[in-house]
Design an enzyme around this catalytic site. Sequence first.
Site, short mmCIF file in Angstrom:
data_model
loop_
_atom_site.label_atom_id
_atom_site.label_comp_id
_atom_site.label_asym_id
_atom_site.label_seq_id
_atom_site.Cartn_x
_atom_site.Cartn_y
_atom_site.Cartn_z
CG LEU A 227 -2.01 -0.96 1.42
CD1 LEU A 227 -2.55 -0.90 2.89
CD2 LEU A 227 -2.91 -0.71 0.19
CG HIS A 228 2.51 3.30 -3.00
ND1 HIS A 228 1.94 2.20 -3.83
CD2 HIS A 228 2.69 4.31 -4.09
CE1 HIS A 228 1.86 2.61 -4.95
NE2 HIS A 228 2.40 3.79 -5.03
NE ARG A 229 -1.68 3.69 -7.03
CZ ARG A 229 -0.55 4.24 -7.77
NH1 ARG A 229 -0.68 5.32 -7.82
NH2 ARG A 229 -0.06 3.72 -8.73
#
Length: 364
Positions: free
Chosen positions: A208-210
């Site tokens: 996850l990074h957005r």
Amino acid sequence: MNLTLVAGARPNFMKIAPIIEAIEAKKKCGADINYRLVHTGQHYDEHLSGRFFDELHIPRPDINLGVGSGTQAEQTAAIMIGFENELKYYPSDLVMVVGDVTSTMACTIVAKKGGIKVAHVEAGIRSGDIGMPEEINRIVTDSLTDYFFTTSDYANANLKGLGVPESKIFFVGNVMIDTLLKQEPRFKQPTLWNDLDLSPKNYFVLTLHRPGNVDAPQALKQLVAGIVKHSKGLPVIFPVHPRTEKLLSTLDLNLDTLHCLKPLGYLEFNYLVKNALAVITDSGGVTEEATVMHVPCMTLRTSTERPETCAIGTNVLVGNDPEKIEHTFDLLHAGQWKTGGIPELWDGLAAERIVDHLMTIFEL
């Protein structure tokens, strides 16, 4: 021909590596093609950039602009200033940018203002989500690009819809898959494999990074907790992006089967992906790799700039809708996941095609 190659963030390195290899092969055959590798320093964390040069056998950059952290505007400005100086002292016949990160857009603008032609590798992809910084980077870059190297018919259609002449569009395939297929025999089992008693198809990989998924603390907590719940007791391996780590440390998750760790190197991470029961991600690049390795992939987004991974590959868009996530997990656990194929020209030869086209364009 003097070519300037630009890389700034982790996904760029995987795309640059096979292009450099293809250029070196042409040089050995006597071609008059030279390159200068510019690392903007957009990804400054050693876990996200430094080790990739060693793992993928990429030559050390001729220069690192050392941009570092900052807001979108600060990074863009710093990259443009640094790259302008680079081109001043090292003139170029062509600037080649890859992907859709801030460095891609910023260096394209500088090159065009300096009267230098630009080639964009991975041109034409669109998510339709203007809220994504990457989508803005794509739009700006493709509005200035001279030569468009594409990964799919979807990208070709997007460019033609914008009025780009077919003579400027080169359907070459996916350079990131070049790297994947070359490095697959070298995938490396990480130490956590034995530490956590992992086995093939008996765990999940989560990335996850957005901003839409990780910037709201409670939403992130609920999303991760829901994924762990639907994993039915199987380990969830979560290499945590630096921008996510700070927020995650403030949450009281305490989930026994969730294993958070520092970002892994390319060879270790893809070993985990290849052997996972499924991947849950919001990364476009991971969906491409999962598709080629025939690993089920759930994308925590409502749109994707890589629709071929859904139409042809193993990817399914689930957004962050709890009901859709639960239903998708149920299909997986029931053994009802779709059988995916590999998109056209994702065959490990994209970089060779790119360099062949450059040879023709510049009559080398």
